[in-house]
Design a protein around this motif. Structure first.
Motif, PDB file in Angstrom:
ATOM      1  N   GLU A 190       0.812  -1.224   0.000  1.00 39.36           N
ATOM      2  CA  GLU A 190       0.000   0.000   0.000  1.00 39.36           C
ATOM      3  C   GLU A 190       0.846   1.276   0.000  1.00 39.36           C
ATOM      4  O   GLU A 190       0.300   2.385   0.014  1.00 39.36           O
ATOM      5  CB  GLU A 190      -0.925   0.024   1.219  1.00 39.36           C
ATOM      6  CG  GLU A 190      -1.898  -1.143   1.311  1.00 39.36           C
ATOM      7  CD  GLU A 190      -1.245  -2.405   1.866  1.00 39.36           C
ATOM      8  OE1 GLU A 190      -1.846  -3.491   1.707  1.00 39.36           O
ATOM      9  OE2 GLU A 190      -0.142  -2.301   2.434  1.00 39.36           O
ATOM     10  N   ALA A 191       2.162   1.142   0.009  1.00 37.80           N
ATOM     11  CA  ALA A 191       3.030   2.324   0.047  1.00 37.80           C
ATOM     12  C   ALA A 191       2.751   3.250  -1.132  1.00 37.80           C
ATOM     13  O   ALA A 191       2.494   2.798  -2.252  1.00 37.80           O
ATOM     14  CB  ALA A 191       4.495   1.897   0.042  1.00 37.80           C
ATOM     15  N   ARG A 192       2.792   4.546  -0.880  1.00 39.03           N
ATOM     16  CA  ARG A 192       2.516   5.563  -1.899  1.00 39.03           C
ATOM     17  C   ARG A 192       3.798   6.258  -2.322  1.00 39.03           C
ATOM     18  O   ARG A 192       4.708   6.464  -1.508  1.00 39.03           O
ATOM     19  CB  ARG A 192       1.538   6.621  -1.363  1.00 39.03           C
ATOM     20  CG  ARG A 192       0.163   6.092  -1.005  1.00 39.03           C
ATOM     21  CD  ARG A 192      -0.697   7.212  -0.413  1.00 39.03           C
ATOM     22  NE  ARG A 192      -0.892   8.288  -1.353  1.00 39.03           N
ATOM     23  CZ  ARG A 192      -1.894   8.350  -2.242  1.00 39.03           C
ATOM     24  NH1 ARG A 192      -2.777   7.371  -2.303  1.00 39.03           N
ATOM     25  NH2 ARG A 192      -2.007   9.382  -3.050  1.00 39.03           N
ATOM     26  N   GLN A 193       3.861   6.629  -3.579  1.00 31.80           N
ATOM     27  CA  GLN A 193       4.991   7.415  -4.062  1.00 31.80           C
ATOM     28  C   GLN A 193       4.879   8.839  -3.535  1.00 31.80           C
ATOM     29  O   GLN A 193       3.804   9.437  -3.529  1.00 31.80           O
ATOM     30  CB  GLN A 193       5.020   7.438  -5.586  1.00 31.80           C
ATOM     31  CG  GLN A 193       6.217   8.170  -6.169  1.00 31.80           C
ATOM     32  CD  GLN A 193       6.222   8.146  -7.682  1.00 31.80           C
ATOM     33  OE1 GLN A 193       5.861   7.147  -8.295  1.00 31.80           O
ATOM     34  NE2 GLN A 193       6.617   9.250  -8.297  1.00 31.80           N
ATOM     35  N   ILE A 194       6.004   9.382  -3.071  1.00 30.14           N
ATOM     36  CA  ILE A 194       6.057  10.749  -2.554  1.00 30.14           C
ATOM     37  C   ILE A 194       6.398  11.691  -3.704  1.00 30.14           C
ATOM     38  O   ILE A 194       7.383  11.484  -4.414  1.00 30.14           O
ATOM     39  CB  ILE A 194       7.115  10.867  -1.440  1.00 30.14           C
ATOM     40  CG1 ILE A 194       6.793   9.887  -0.293  1.00 30.14           C
ATOM     41  CG2 ILE A 194       7.199  12.300  -0.918  1.00 30.14           C
ATOM     42  CD1 ILE A 194       7.914   9.761   0.728  1.00 30.14           C
ATOM     43  N   GLU A 195       5.585  12.735  -3.902  1.00 28.89           N
ATOM     44  CA  GLU A 195       5.823  13.663  -5.008  1.00 28.89           C
ATOM     45  C   GLU A 195       6.975  14.618  -4.722  1.00 28.89           C
ATOM     46  O   GLU A 195       7.822  14.848  -5.583  1.00 28.89           O
ATOM     47  CB  GLU A 195       4.549  14.457  -5.309  1.00 28.89           C
ATOM     48  CG  GLU A 195       3.412  13.613  -5.882  1.00 28.89           C
ATOM     49  CD  GLU A 195       2.206  14.459  -6.243  1.00 28.89           C
ATOM     50  OE1 GLU A 195       2.310  15.714  -6.183  1.00 28.89           O
ATOM     51  OE2 GLU A 195       1.166  13.890  -6.584  1.00 28.89           O
ATOM     52  N   PHE A 403      -0.163   5.285  10.732  1.00 28.29           N
ATOM     53  CA  PHE A 403       0.015   6.712  10.422  1.00 28.29           C
ATOM     54  C   PHE A 403      -0.703   7.100   9.127  1.00 28.29           C
ATOM     55  O   PHE A 403      -0.460   8.186   8.586  1.00 28.29           O
ATOM     56  CB  PHE A 403       1.506   7.051  10.322  1.00 28.29           C
ATOM     57  CG  PHE A 403       2.179   7.183  11.660  1.00 28.29           C
ATOM     58  CD1 PHE A 403       2.007   8.323  12.426  1.00 28.29           C
ATOM     59  CD2 PHE A 403       2.972   6.160  12.164  1.00 28.29           C
ATOM     60  CE1 PHE A 403       2.628   8.454  13.663  1.00 28.29           C
ATOM     61  CE2 PHE A 403       3.590   6.269  13.401  1.00 28.29           C
ATOM     62  CZ  PHE A 403       3.417   7.424  14.154  1.00 28.29           C
ATOM     63  N   ASP A 404      -1.573   6.224   8.619  1.00 32.70           N
ATOM     64  CA  ASP A 404      -2.411   6.513   7.449  1.00 32.70           C
ATOM     65  C   ASP A 404      -1.605   6.846   6.204  1.00 32.70           C
ATOM     66  O   ASP A 404      -2.057   7.626   5.346  1.00 32.70           O
ATOM     67  CB  ASP A 404      -3.383   7.670   7.749  1.00 32.70           C
ATOM     68  CG  ASP A 404      -4.390   7.327   8.841  1.00 32.70           C
ATOM     69  OD1 ASP A 404      -4.770   6.141   8.933  1.00 32.70           O
ATOM     70  OD2 ASP A 404      -4.784   8.239   9.591  1.00 32.70           O
ATOM     71  N   LEU A 405      -0.418   6.272   6.070  1.00 35.27           N
ATOM     72  CA  LEU A 405       0.419   6.610   4.916  1.00 35.27           C
ATOM     73  C   LEU A 405      -0.093   6.009   3.613  1.00 35.27           C
ATOM     74  O   LEU A 405       0.395   6.364   2.538  1.00 35.27           O
ATOM     75  CB  LEU A 405       1.861   6.165   5.164  1.00 35.27           C
ATOM     76  CG  LEU A 405       2.586   6.890   6.310  1.00 35.27           C
ATOM     77  CD1 LEU A 405       4.026   6.432   6.398  1.00 35.27           C
ATOM     78  CD2 LEU A 405       2.520   8.392   6.159  1.00 35.27           C
ATOM     79  N   HIS A 406      -1.083   5.126   3.707  1.00 32.78           N
ATOM     80  CA  HIS A 406      -1.720   4.600   2.493  1.00 32.78           C
ATOM     81  C   HIS A 406      -2.692   5.610   1.894  1.00 32.78           C
ATOM     82  O   HIS A 406      -3.171   5.427   0.773  1.00 32.78           O
ATOM     83  CB  HIS A 406      -2.462   3.305   2.809  1.00 32.78           C
ATOM     84  CG  HIS A 406      -3.512   3.454   3.874  1.00 32.78           C
ATOM     85  ND1 HIS A 406      -3.196   3.687   5.206  1.00 32.78           N
ATOM     86  CD2 HIS A 406      -4.869   3.416   3.812  1.00 32.78           C
ATOM     87  CE1 HIS A 406      -4.318   3.777   5.910  1.00 32.78           C
ATOM     88  NE2 HIS A 406      -5.338   3.618   5.086  1.00 32.78           N
ATOM     89  N   LEU A 407      -2.964   6.690   2.638  1.00 29.50           N
ATOM     90  CA  LEU A 407      -3.876   7.739   2.176  1.00 29.50           C
ATOM     91  C   LEU A 407      -3.095   8.931   1.641  1.00 29.50           C
ATOM     92  O   LEU A 407      -1.926   9.137   2.006  1.00 29.50           O
ATOM     93  CB  LEU A 407      -4.762   8.206   3.330  1.00 29.50           C
ATOM     94  CG  LEU A 407      -5.670   7.154   3.992  1.00 29.50           C
ATOM     95  CD1 LEU A 407      -6.383   7.767   5.193  1.00 29.50           C
ATOM     96  CD2 LEU A 407      -6.681   6.604   2.994  1.00 29.50           C
ATOM     97  N   PRO A 408      -3.712   9.764   0.800  1.00 29.95           N
ATOM     98  CA  PRO A 408      -3.070  11.017   0.395  1.00 29.95           C
ATOM     99  C   PRO A 408      -2.793  11.874   1.625  1.00 29.95           C
ATOM    100  O   PRO A 408      -3.515  11.791   2.623  1.00 29.95           O
ATOM    101  CB  PRO A 408      -4.116  11.677  -0.519  1.00 29.95           C
ATOM    102  CG  PRO A 408      -5.004  10.578  -0.957  1.00 29.95           C
ATOM    103  CD  PRO A 408      -5.041   9.582   0.165  1.00 29.95           C
ATOM    104  N   PRO A 409      -1.743  12.706   1.603  1.00 26.80           N
ATOM    105  CA  PRO A 409      -1.371  13.495   2.776  1.00 26.80           C
ATOM    106  C   PRO A 409      -2.536  14.313   3.368  1.00 26.80           C
ATOM    107  O   PRO A 409      -2.659  14.409   4.599  1.00 26.80           O
ATOM    108  CB  PRO A 409      -0.266  14.414   2.261  1.00 26.80           C
ATOM    109  CG  PRO A 409       0.349  13.649   1.145  1.00 26.80           C
ATOM    110  CD  PRO A 409      -0.793  12.890   0.494  1.00 26.80           C
TER     111      PRO A 409
END
Length: 415
Positions: A190-195, A403-409
């Motif tokens: 579920e990790a998201r790419q950081i822009e 820490f909800d890192l699977h969600l948009p900031p």
């Protein structure tokens, strides 16, 4: 006049074979044809540095050696020559440069040299002739002209240093991943790419296990204000920008979570609680180039102290030998203990400066899973915990979700 001056760095997987080298050559030409001057920094082909090191190891066990650097630096010499030929085969113009030809001057610490200066004029002359400059990463020369190498990941540092010397508009770091993620996507799907991420946060992530960028390259970028764009060489999508801290970044509580698994913990029990003891114990390790990470000291009522510290697992055996040899009176065998089964898990975020409760949430999340914390270290934007290695992947997943890192900031909850 060209629109921009762009430095591109390609890692070993990006130049792993002739087909990949041709693909890199096409991208370099596309960038130049868009109206830019282009300098390209190239690593050795995938696996080549390890192969060369294995050859030297059969004859000589010490890697910090002049002749070892002579051997391992040849990997990049092959890469730059092949890439320059590939660019020419596609109708472009290119010139390859080795470290001594750009005059990348370093100190004389073999296998871990640090860059002192770069002469950008040979590269500027190359641009004036309409050529793409193809530069060997990872290598330089000391003041005496000896070949030196910059250590693992050193081509990243070469790329950012070249960009700084040329006052480039951007240093593009091409790799086999899409950018920097909130956690290792191989462990946390579920990790998201950081822009966008600040130099400081990226530096902390790199120091605690995020292996996308080499630490010294981030330090170099931060020192000279070089925008770094981490992106994939396998497609043209945007990746992650590493830039100076922006106001919007303060609203992101936690940027990412990383784990270092190859750690060891050494404990020296019942050390006298007097000035200078820590220096006596740790100075010989520093002199041997062993990097100590987290240090915890506990003072007892009898005037003694227990000191524990972590270090890379590959250095543990050598560290024990050094302690026995040079500080044996402080740590006899009955007071010296170690463990190789530990890992370090860290949460990092610029927003932690202005938000309380991150440590509390981290500790509670680990506690709920029955994960015991052995050591704790904090900075202004990072909290690290040493735990048993067998819980490292579970801790990564639990903290990422907690820490909800699977969600948009903008959708993440406050602590």
């Amino acid at each position: 006049m060209p629109d921009k001056l762009i430095v591109q760095k390609y890692g070993g997987t990006s130049v792993a074979d002739i087909d990949r080298i041709r693909s890199v050559a096409r991208r370099c030409l596309e960038t130049q044809l868009a109206g830019n001057d282009v300098a390209v920094v190239v690593s050795a082909m995938a696996g080549e540095t390890n192969r060369l090191l294995a050859l030297t190891h059969e004859l000589h066990g010490e890697v910090n050696d002049r002749e070892v650097d002579v051997v391992v630096a040849t990997g990049e010499q092959v890469s730059v020559g092949l890439l320059a030929l590939a660019i020419r085969a596609l109708g472009g113009q290119a010139q390859s440069f080795l470290g001594h030809q750009v005059k990348i001057v370093t100190d004389d610490s073999h296998a871990r040299a640090r860059i002192r200066s770069i002469d950008p004029e040979p590269l500027r002359a190359c641009f004036r002739e309409g050529k793409i400059a193809v530069i060997a990463g990872f290598q330089g020369v000391d003041e005496a002209g000896n070949i030196t190498t910059l250590g693992r990941g050193g081509s990243d540092t070469t790329g950012v240093a070249i960009a700084a010397a040329l006052h480039a508009d951007v240093c593009e770091i091409y790799t086999d991943v899409d950018g920097v993620f909130t956690a290792d996507p191989r462990v946390v799907p579920e990790a998201r790419q950081i822009e966008r991420i600040s130099y400081e946060a990226m530096l902390e992530l790199a120091s605690v296990g995020a292996k996308v960028l080499q630490i010294r390259s981030v330090e170099m970028g931060m020192k000279y204000g070089v925008p770094i764009h981490v992106r994939s060489s396998f497609h043209h999508q945007s990746g992650t920008w590493v830039v100076p801290e922006e106001q919007a970044m303060e609203h992101v509580l936690v940027s990412g979570i990383a784990a270092v698994r190859d750690e060891s913990k050494i404990t020296v029990r019942a050390v006298p609680d007097i000035p200078g003891v820590a220096a006596k114990l740790l100075s010989p390790l520093a002199d041997a180039g062993i990097v100590i990470d987290i240090i915890v000291q506990n003072v007892s009522r009898d005037g003694s102290t227990d000191m524990s510290f972590t270090l890379p697992r590959q250095d543990r055996e050598r560290a024990i030998a050094i302690l026995r040899d040079q500080a044996g009176e402080l740590c006899p065998d009955d007071r010296l203990a170690w463990s190789d089964g530990v890992a370090k898990i860290s949460v990092v975020g610029v927003g932690m400066r202005s938000h309380a409760g991150v440590a509390r949430r981290m500790f509670q999340l680990l506690s709920d899973e029955g994960i015991n914390i052995l050591m704790i270290s904090t900075s202004e934007i990072k909290i690290s915990c040493v735990i048993l290695e067998k819980y490292a992947e579970l801790a990564l997943r639990v903290l990422h979700e907690g820490f909800d890192l699977h969600l948009p900031p903008e959708d993440r909850a406050s602590p």
